[in-house]
Design an enzyme around this catalytic site. Structure first.
Site, mmCIF file in Angstrom:
data_model
loop_
_atom_site.group_PDB
_atom_site.id
_atom_site.type_symbol
_atom_site.label_atom_id
_atom_site.label_comp_id
_atom_site.label_asym_id
_atom_site.label_seq_id
_atom_site.Cartn_x
_atom_site.Cartn_y
_atom_site.Cartn_z
ATOM 1 N N ARG A 92 -11.357 -5.826 13.189
ATOM 2 C CA ARG A 92 -11.778 -5.034 12.036
ATOM 3 C C ARG A 92 -13.223 -5.309 11.678
ATOM 4 O O ARG A 92 -13.672 -6.460 11.676
ATOM 5 C CB ARG A 92 -10.893 -5.364 10.816
ATOM 6 C CG ARG A 92 -9.421 -5.103 11.015
ATOM 7 C CD ARG A 92 -9.103 -3.644 11.257
ATOM 8 N NE ARG A 92 -9.529 -2.801 10.144
ATOM 9 C CZ ARG A 92 -8.797 -2.568 9.049
ATOM 10 N NH1 ARG A 92 -7.616 -3.095 8.920
ATOM 11 N NH2 ARG A 92 -9.276 -1.786 8.089
ATOM 12 N N HIS B 99 -4.869 22.138 4.536
ATOM 13 C CA HIS B 99 -4.525 20.761 4.920
ATOM 14 C C HIS B 99 -3.256 20.230 4.256
ATOM 15 O O HIS B 99 -2.994 19.031 4.275
ATOM 16 C CB HIS B 99 -5.676 19.782 4.638
ATOM 17 C CG HIS B 99 -6.983 20.218 5.209
ATOM 18 N ND1 HIS B 99 -7.155 20.417 6.556
ATOM 19 C CD2 HIS B 99 -8.179 20.519 4.631
ATOM 20 C CE1 HIS B 99 -8.407 20.811 6.780
ATOM 21 N NE2 HIS B 99 -9.048 20.882 5.628
ATOM 22 N N ARG C 155 -6.275 14.406 8.299
ATOM 23 C CA ARG C 155 -6.168 13.869 9.671
ATOM 24 C C ARG C 155 -4.732 13.653 10.138
ATOM 25 O O ARG C 155 -4.508 13.285 11.277
ATOM 26 C CB ARG C 155 -7.009 12.584 9.773
ATOM 27 C CG ARG C 155 -8.492 12.918 9.568
ATOM 28 C CD ARG C 155 -9.376 11.730 9.794
ATOM 29 N NE ARG C 155 -9.266 11.220 11.158
ATOM 30 C CZ ARG C 155 -9.875 10.119 11.589
ATOM 31 N NH1 ARG C 155 -10.632 9.429 10.756
ATOM 32 N NH2 ARG C 155 -9.736 9.711 12.817
ATOM 33 N N LYS D 99 0.828 -1.210 0.000
ATOM 34 C CA LYS D 99 0.000 0.000 0.000
ATOM 35 C C LYS D 99 0.862 1.260 0.000
ATOM 36 O O LYS D 99 0.352 2.359 0.135
ATOM 37 C CB LYS D 99 -0.876 0.034 1.261
ATOM 38 C CG LYS D 99 -1.830 -1.128 1.422
ATOM 39 C CD LYS D 99 -2.576 -0.965 2.740
ATOM 40 C CE LYS D 99 -3.293 -2.229 3.136
ATOM 41 N NZ LYS D 99 -3.899 -2.127 4.471
#
Ligand SMILES: [Zn+2]
Length: 277
Positions: free
Chosen positions: A267, A96, A118, A58
């Site tokens: 999860r 951001h 975030r 990822k």
């Protein structure tokens, strides 16, 4: 969180836009976004040409002409954006935005922004030798798109854990997350609770073929945009093809009974208790 198809889409688009460009300046609006040695971050990057952008599980890897690399893990809300940045001299940052890389190919200039609402994403820059040791510590497993059925069976069936957990373990197979594990297990008719050690060779082969199909279909749709993933060229559309992810309480597309929601390995998991064995 971006998973394999989203990271792949991002890496391919970035490669088109920034390969061949040299990093002329690095600016940080939020220093904690850098998880490697902050003092060496700029030094490792500035003056080096980006030769290629590729995906690793990822992760997104900007390969440099020095043999080093900039590594990015986007976590919840990280994204890369290309653009001009007239405000950079006055220190006016776009909303951001946590880091900016000024790029030049000798003729033109552009800015690569790292934006992260975030702030859970992380950037790391390594010279060649440190890159190799970081990657070996990271210990990512093989890419599911490159696995052969017998290798996959061997990898997953030695783990005494539930299938859902095993498939999310990046050290076994790198790149799968919640969306594509739920979709692949449903497609293969396998329960997320199933102990990986009980998987037969045929079941493992079927599961891997569905994992590859789902991932490739998602890449063709430029990934899934649930919550706020956006690629360099906009959102993906594979969320419209999801059969179970996030659809608990809706009818199973195979048997018509309600899809269940559970927590497996910590999860949130959506599955069909009837179709998935
Ligand atoms: Zn069903």
């Amino acid at each position: 969180m971006p998973e394999l198809p989203e990271a792949e889409t991002m890496a391919r688009d970035l490669n088109q836009r920034v390969a061949g460009f040299t990093i002329s300046q690095v600016l940080l609006a939020f220093e904690k976004i850098v998880a490697s040695d902050l003092k060496n971050f700029e030094k490792t990057l500035v003056g080096h040409q980006i030769t290629k952008v590729a995906r690793l599980g990822k992760w997104i890897k900007f390969e440099l002409d020095s043999g080093g690399a900039l590594l990015a893990h986007l976590k919840m809300t990280g994204q890369f954006i290309m653009g001009d940045w007239p405000g950079h001299l006055s220190g006016q940052w776009p909303a951001h935005t946590r880091a900016a890389f000024l790029l030049t190919d000798g003729n033109s200039q552009q800015t690569l922004f790292y934006r992260d609402i975030r702030k859970f994403g992380r950037l790391r820059a390594f010279p060649q030798d440190e890159l190799l040791s970081f990657l070996s510590q990271l210990g990512l497993g093989p890419d599911p798109l490159e696995l052969k059925p017998e290798e996959f069976h061997q990898l997953v069936s030695i783990k005494k854990a539930r299938l859902k957990q095993v498939l999310l373990d990046q050290s076994l197979v790198a790149g799968l997350g919640n969306i594509y594990v739920d979709e692949s297990l449903f497609a293969a008719g396998l329960s997320p609770y199933r102990l990986a050690t009980t998987l037969t060779a045929d079941e493992a082969s079927l599961l891997l073929s569905h994992i590859k199909r789902v991932l490739n279909e998602s890449i063709a749709h430029r990934g899934s945009t649930v919550e706020n993933y956006r690629g360099l060229e906009g959102p993906g559309s594979f969320q419209d093809q999801h059969l179970v992810y996030g659809k608990h309480g809706q009818n199973c597309p195979k048997c018509g009974q309600a899809l269940a929601k559970a927590r497996v390995g910590g999860r949130g998991t959506t599955y069909c208790p009837i179709c998935q064995k």
